[in-house]
Design a protein around this motif. Structure first.
Motif, mmCIF file in Angstrom:
data_model
loop_
_atom_site.group_PDB
_atom_site.id
_atom_site.type_symbol
_atom_site.label_atom_id
_atom_site.label_comp_id
_atom_site.label_asym_id
_atom_site.label_seq_id
_atom_site.Cartn_x
_atom_site.Cartn_y
_atom_site.Cartn_z
ATOM 1 N N ARG A 4 0.825 -1.201 0.000
ATOM 2 C CA ARG A 4 0.000 0.000 0.000
ATOM 3 C C ARG A 4 0.864 1.258 0.000
ATOM 4 N NH1 ARG A 4 -4.938 0.666 4.347
ATOM 5 N NH2 ARG A 4 -5.378 2.864 4.016
ATOM 6 N N CYS A 57 -5.413 -3.180 -2.206
ATOM 7 C CA CYS A 57 -3.965 -3.188 -2.434
ATOM 8 C C CYS A 57 -3.378 -4.585 -2.449
ATOM 9 C CB CYS A 57 -3.259 -2.336 -1.378
ATOM 10 S SG CYS A 57 -3.340 -3.021 0.299
ATOM 11 N N ASP A 80 -8.011 2.630 1.835
ATOM 12 C CA ASP A 80 -8.084 1.682 0.733
ATOM 13 C C ASP A 80 -9.483 1.066 0.716
ATOM 14 O OD1 ASP A 80 -7.305 0.181 -1.418
ATOM 15 O OD2 ASP A 80 -6.201 -1.306 -0.244
ATOM 16 N N PRO A 89 -8.354 -5.766 1.490
ATOM 17 C CA PRO A 89 -8.000 -4.471 0.904
ATOM 18 C C PRO A 89 -7.619 -4.620 -0.567
ATOM 19 C CG PRO A 89 -6.910 -4.784 3.020
ATOM 20 C CD PRO A 89 -7.503 -6.105 2.645
#
Length: 300
Positions: free
Chosen positions: A104, A245, A163, A243
């Motif tokens: 991230r 990411c 995110d 997430p």
């Protein structure tokens, strides 16, 4: 032994002339003569032979010159290191990071910081959010990239861009090829989760997203890292919200499908950098400055 005596000796050994050496040192000749005599008395050896015509090093003086230069060089290096550390140009930082932050914010921060402060070494320690905050409070870490909105008492926080949660499905799942999906369509699925104490904020975000969709999830397994969650999905142990990411991990056997934004299904995962105000240093301030700087360009 006083360091100025070493410096006087080195200059005199280079000039082999009391007048020129005194001029370089910005002193008069008598104090220089007194200093060299004092140094020889301290050492108990004669460093220089001098008469009316010349000054030359004894064998002991030539050997001492090599060592004296090294001592003065080390003293200068120590002074430079102290100044550089105090000014944030040099140093060492121990920084915590959660697994998802590796995919991230961390890459951008590390690259930017390395360009700006190449002589500050950062050692990264992968820990959960809870573990990091405890380590920072104990002084074992200077800061950490964590998944929280509110820090533990005594810590300060700088929020990072959130995110989005996406659905992680086995690659052979009937909905794996869809452009997006309604989370309610997965109400019958078993969800892979991680234990709450690792990252309460992320856990609560996932549960809130499911509850907003009217899902009271059947859960399987209790792991500590997002990568473990995704690995279990890949071998058919369920589905998960992770997430966005985490797609950068490039793990095989799964597909990531965005959620419809209606019915309150979309959820964000928090991110922040935390530190203890009493542990602030010039090096940490430099890192915080990079973290706070506006991002430019794309992350793709």
């Amino acid at each position: 032994m006083k360091t100025h005596l070493l410096r006087y000796f080195v200059v005199l050994a280079e000039e082999l002339h009391f007048g020129r050496a005194a001029q370089r040192l910005a002193i008069t000749q008598p104090p220089l003569s007194v200093a060299i005599k004092s140094l020889e008395e301290d050492l108990g050896v004669r460093l220089l032979e001098r008469d009316a015509k010349q000054v030359r090093l004894t064998d002991a003086g030539a050997a001492f010159l090599i060592e004296a230069r090294q001592v003065l060089s080390q003293i200068q290096r120590a002074a430079d290191v102290a100044r550089n550390v105090a000014q944030g140009r040099q140093g060492q930082l121990d920084i915590g990071v959660t697994g998802s932050m590796i995919y991230r914010d961390l890459p951008h921060v590390m690259q930017a910081f390395a360009q700006q402060r190449p002589d500050i070494d950062i050692t990264l320690h992968e820990m959960s959010t809870t573990e990091q905050q405890a380590a920072i409070l104990r002084g074992q870490l200077q800061g950490g990239f964590v998944n929280i909105i509110t820090p533990a008492p005594g810590l300060e926080l700088w929020p990072l861009a959130p995110d989005t949660l996406v659905c992680c499905l086995p690659e052979n799942h009937p909905q794996a090829q869809q452009a997006s999906l309604d989370l309610r369509s997965l109400a019958h699925e078993r969800f892979v989760m991680f234990v709450r104490d690792v990252s309460p904020a992320n856990y609560d975000n996932v549960i809130a997203c499911l509850h907003n969709a009217g899902i009271h999830p059947r859960t399987s397994h209790a792991v500590r890292q997002w990568l473990a969650v995704i690995s279990l999905v890949a071998i058919g142990q369920g589905v998960a919200l992770v997430p966005s990411c985490m797609q950068r991990a490039g793990m095989a056997g799964v597909r990531y499908v965005p959620l419809h934004s209606n019915h309150g299904q979309t959820a964000l995962t928090a991110g922040a950098f935390v530190w203890h105000p009493q542990s602030r240093s010039a090096a940490l301030d430099a890192l915080i400055e990079v973290i706070k700087a506006p991002r430019t360009g794309s992350d793709d």
